[in-house]
Design a protein around this motif. Structure first.
Motif, short mmCIF file in Angstrom:
data_model
loop_
_atom_site.label_atom_id
_atom_site.label_comp_id
_atom_site.label_asym_id
_atom_site.label_seq_id
_atom_site.Cartn_x
_atom_site.Cartn_y
_atom_site.Cartn_z
N ARG A 138 0.83 -1.20 0.00
CA ARG A 138 0.00 0.00 0.00
C ARG A 138 0.87 1.26 0.00
NH1 ARG A 138 -4.27 -1.32 4.52
NH2 ARG A 138 -3.62 -3.49 4.41
N VAL A 139 2.00 1.20 0.69
CA VAL A 139 2.93 2.34 0.63
C VAL A 139 3.45 2.48 -0.81
CG1 VAL A 139 5.12 3.27 1.44
CG2 VAL A 139 3.61 2.08 3.03
N GLY A 140 3.75 1.33 -1.44
CA GLY A 140 4.19 1.35 -2.83
C GLY A 140 3.16 2.01 -3.73
N ILE A 141 1.89 1.73 -3.45
CA ILE A 141 0.82 2.33 -4.24
C ILE A 141 0.79 3.85 -4.03
CG2 ILE A 141 -1.70 2.46 -4.47
CD1 ILE A 141 -1.74 -0.57 -3.80
N CYS A 142 0.95 4.26 -2.76
CA CYS A 142 0.98 5.71 -2.48
C CYS A 142 2.12 6.38 -3.23
CB CYS A 142 1.16 5.97 -0.99
SG CYS A 142 -0.28 5.51 -0.01
N ARG A 143 3.30 5.72 -3.21
CA ARG A 143 4.46 6.31 -3.89
C ARG A 143 4.19 6.50 -5.37
NH1 ARG A 143 9.91 2.99 -3.55
NH2 ARG A 143 8.67 1.50 -4.72
N ALA A 144 3.48 5.54 -5.97
CA ALA A 144 3.16 5.66 -7.40
C ALA A 144 2.13 6.76 -7.63
CB ALA A 144 2.66 4.32 -7.93
N LEU A 145 1.14 6.84 -6.73
CA LEU A 145 0.04 7.78 -6.96
C LEU A 145 0.45 9.23 -6.73
CD1 LEU A 145 -3.03 5.89 -5.54
CD2 LEU A 145 -2.46 6.32 -7.93
N ILE A 146 1.40 9.44 -5.80
CA ILE A 146 1.76 10.82 -5.48
C ILE A 146 2.48 11.49 -6.66
CG2 ILE A 146 4.06 10.52 -4.47
CD1 ILE A 146 3.11 12.40 -2.21
N GLN A 147 2.93 10.65 -7.60
CA GLN A 147 3.51 11.21 -8.83
C GLN A 147 2.45 11.93 -9.66
OE1 GLN A 147 6.17 7.29 -9.57
NE2 GLN A 147 5.91 8.57 -11.36
N ASP A 148 1.19 11.69 -9.33
CA ASP A 148 0.09 12.21 -10.11
C ASP A 148 0.19 11.73 -11.55
OD1 ASP A 148 -2.23 13.52 -10.58
OD2 ASP A 148 -1.31 15.48 -10.88
N PRO A 149 0.22 10.40 -11.73
CA PRO A 149 0.47 9.84 -13.06
C PRO A 149 -0.80 9.75 -13.91
CG PRO A 149 0.24 8.07 -11.46
CD PRO A 149 0.02 9.35 -10.71
N ASP A 150 -0.60 9.48 -15.19
CA ASP A 150 -1.72 9.19 -16.08
C ASP A 150 -1.90 7.69 -16.23
OD1 ASP A 150 -1.80 11.90 -16.58
OD2 ASP A 150 -0.36 11.72 -18.23
N LEU A 151 -0.82 6.98 -15.85
CA LEU A 151 -0.77 5.55 -16.15
C LEU A 151 -0.06 4.84 -15.00
CD1 LEU A 151 -0.78 3.19 -18.34
CD2 LEU A 151 1.49 3.97 -18.93
N LEU A 152 -0.59 3.67 -14.63
CA LEU A 152 0.11 2.86 -13.63
C LEU A 152 0.68 1.62 -14.30
CD1 LEU A 152 -2.13 2.69 -10.41
CD2 LEU A 152 -0.04 4.00 -10.79
N LEU A 153 1.94 1.35 -14.00
CA LEU A 153 2.57 0.11 -14.47
C LEU A 153 2.70 -0.78 -13.25
CD1 LEU A 153 5.37 1.85 -16.53
CD2 LEU A 153 3.28 0.82 -17.44
N VAL A 154 2.01 -1.88 -13.24
CA VAL A 154 1.94 -2.69 -12.04
C VAL A 154 2.50 -4.07 -12.33
CG1 VAL A 154 0.45 -3.40 -10.15
CG2 VAL A 154 -0.18 -1.44 -11.55
N ASP A 155 3.61 -4.41 -11.65
CA ASP A 155 4.32 -5.66 -11.95
C ASP A 155 4.06 -6.68 -10.85
OD1 ASP A 155 5.92 -7.44 -13.18
OD2 ASP A 155 7.82 -6.46 -12.71
N GLU A 156 3.23 -7.65 -11.13
CA GLU A 156 2.93 -8.73 -10.17
C GLU A 156 2.70 -8.19 -8.76
OE1 GLU A 156 2.58 -11.78 -11.00
OE2 GLU A 156 3.72 -12.11 -12.86
N PRO A 157 1.66 -7.39 -8.57
CA PRO A 157 1.49 -6.73 -7.27
C PRO A 157 1.15 -7.70 -6.15
CG PRO A 157 -0.47 -6.43 -8.61
CD PRO A 157 0.54 -7.10 -9.49
N THR A 158 0.67 -8.88 -6.48
CA THR A 158 0.18 -9.78 -5.44
C THR A 158 1.02 -11.04 -5.30
OG1 THR A 158 -1.28 -10.93 -6.99
CG2 THR A 158 -2.17 -9.02 -5.88
N ALA A 159 2.10 -11.14 -6.06
CA ALA A 159 2.85 -12.40 -6.09
C ALA A 159 3.44 -12.75 -4.73
CB ALA A 159 3.95 -12.33 -7.14
N SER A 160 3.70 -11.74 -3.87
CA SER A 160 4.30 -12.05 -2.57
C SER A 160 3.27 -11.97 -1.45
CB SER A 160 5.44 -11.09 -2.28
OG SER A 160 6.23 -10.87 -3.42
#
Lengths: 270, 264
Positions: free
Chosen positions: B153-175
């Motif tokens: 969830r912290v990783g998600i926050c780090r991605a979102l605070i960039q204010d992106p147009d696109l999310l690149l999500v690499d195996e978010p649930t594998a671990s």
């Protein structure tokens, strides 16, 4: 591994018989060489001195006790110098070793040539003993504490930088990738992705090196580069054995103290 | 909109990870990228933000052609693409707050980031995001003190605070465990919805892919072999992507939300 089929099923052994014989033969040659070398050494040894050694040792030990306790008055200043040589020398070497390490680690180096140069610095400073550096520096900057400090400082660059750059190469690269993916600049990548991962090791290496340098700096006075070694040299030359034992005692205490401090500090960091 | 045109990636070893992949993702669409290990899923999303350099082909984010951008421009373009990693990839010795704020590194100068003097607006946004994912109370903890789900969830926050147009999500649930996996996938989905974000989600789990995406793309040996709606993943399609197996049990009809509501 060889499996040999026999009438009562397969048998396994570690090596083929021929290979095993070869290995035994190798051992035989090694023993022969050792025996020959022993023979050579023995021919060039004056055995009288060796048989005499225990007696000499007892003799010197007798002359060393009791240590000249009052000599301590003279020793405070040199032991303080020695500690300063080690401390300031370590600081100098870390200050130089950190940039060298970043240049030498293959994942942070700006260019292959820079890396080669950094590795050269590491090898060059490490391969020359601090006593030799001290000898050279006494000639260049004159005898005294400065020569000793520089000798320790230069000698430690390689040792520190080697440990540091290995720790840089072992960092978790995905953490750095994650920082890079945010649009961070190379410098920001360094301070957010790399530095937090290696900082504890850096501190550990610094303290460890300081501890090594306390030991190393006790001897530098022998070539005139300051510290308690100056007194040690003087006392041995004048056959003042009670003073020698006193100096050895002081060195022992200093070394134990530095090892204790460095162990404590490293324990606190890691 | 993200558009890939004939993207090819050949690694130095000679392995071709992507063979002329063309793909178009409209704004706000969440797609799941499925396929066996080694199919090129990770390579594909890493080619988009050029953590891996594509060998041939063009990639457009909006009107910007990404593959030829010089370093400075590339860094600017990366700010528009948030990335979420399999092993979270948080900097473990930094605090949760520092990790979230590191998503703003593309916007602030070196010394500002060195002394952690982020603009007030960024800090407030960081708190807002942490609150949104339920980690407000963890802001000053070190990242390595968190559990897997919390780290992601912290990783998600780090991605979102960039204010992106696109999310690149690499195996978010594998671990992550099955329950946390669903929570994380739902969270990513909700956030994309709230912000109108497009996303490419690499994922092993076919069921999760079906539940939490609007479109599924199947990759096999560097080629797209399926591109269609989640409910189009019939046994023959899965056989095409992964190889022969009894697929009936995997694609039980997708009835969602049988688990407890929302994250803890």
């Amino acid at each position: 591994m060889p499996k040999i089929d026999t009438a009562d099923g397969p048998v396994w052994q570690r090596r083929r018989t021929s290979k095993q014989r070869l290995i035994w033969f190798g051992w035989l040659i090694a023993v022969a060489i050792a025996a020959y070398a022993w023979h050579l050494i023995s021919e060039k040894t004056i055995w009288f001195f060796v048989w005499d050694a225990p007696q000499q040792m007892v003799d010197i030990s007798r002359r060393m006790v009791p240590p000249a306790w009052s000599y301590m008055d003279v020793l405070w200043k040199p032991i303080w110098d020695t500690l300063n040589i080690a401390t300031i020398g370590s600081m100098i070497s870390m200050a130089i070793a950190i940039p060298v390490a970043f240049a030498a680690a293959h994942n942070t180096t700006p260019h292959k040539l820079v890396r080669a140069f950094a590795l050269l610095i590491i090898v060059a400073t490490r391969s020359i003993n601090s006593l030799v550096w001290a000898l050279l520096l006494v000639v260049i900057v004159g005898p005294g504490v400065l020569a000793g400090t520089l000798a320790i400082g230069i000698r430690s660059i390689g040792g520190c930088a080697k440990l540091l750059y290995e720790s840089i190469e072992e960092i978790n690269q995905t953490q750095v990738e994650a920082i890079e993916a945010t649009g961070a600049s190379p410098a920001q990548k360094m301070i957010y992705g790399v530095l937090p991962q290696v900082l504890p090791t850096f501190a550990g290496v610094g303290v460890f090196r300081w501890d090594v340098n306390v030991r190393g700096s006790t001897i530098l006075g022998i070539v005139g580069a300051g510290g308690i070694g100056v007194q040690l040299n003087g006392s041995i030359n004048t056959l003042a054995w009670t003073q020698v034992s006193m100096i050895l005692l002081v060195i022992l205490v200093a070394v134990i103290l530095s090892e204790w401090i460095s162990a404590k500090v490293r324990h606190a960091i890691i | 909109m993200l558009r890939l045109e004939n993207v090819l990636k050949r690694y130095k070893t000679g392995d071709v990870a992507l063979k002329n992949v063309s793909l178009e993702i409209p704004d706000g669409q969440v797609i799941a990228l499925i396929g066996p290990s080694g199919a090129g899923k990770s390579t594909l999303i890493r080619c988009v933000n050029r953590l891996v350099e594509p060998t041939e082909g063009k990639i457009y984010l909006g009107d910007t052609e990404l593959t030829t951008l010089p370093p400075r421009e590339l860094r600017k373009a990366r700010r528009r693409m948030g990335m979420i990693f399999q092993e979270y990839a948080l900097v473990e010795r930094l605090t949760v707050m520092e990790n979230v704020l590191s998503g703003r590194l593309g916007y602030v100068g070196f010394w500002q980031s060195f002394f952690r003097k982020f603009p007030k607006k960024d800090v407030q946004e960081a708190y807002r995001l942490l609150d949104r994912v339920g980690l407000m109370h963890m802001a000053d903890k070190r990242a390595d003190e968190l559990s897997g789900g919390q780290r992601q969830r912290v990783g998600i926050c780090r991605a979102l605070i960039q204010d992106p147009d696109l999310l690149l999500v690499d195996e978010p649930t594998a671990s992550l465990d099955p329950k946390t996996s669903r929570q994380i996938m739902r969270l990513i989905n909700e956030l994309c919805d709230e912000r109108g974000l497009a996303a490419i989600i690499n994922i092993h789990d076919v069921l999760l892919a079906q539940m939490y995406s609007q479109r599924v793309v199947g990759l096999k040996e560097g080629e797209i072999v399926y591109d269609g709606p989640p409910d189009g993943l019939k046994p023959d399609v899965l056989t095409e992507i992964y190889g022969e197996e009894d697929w009936e049990a995997t694609i039980e009809d997708v009835d969602e939300d049988e688990e407890e509501a929302s994250s803890k």
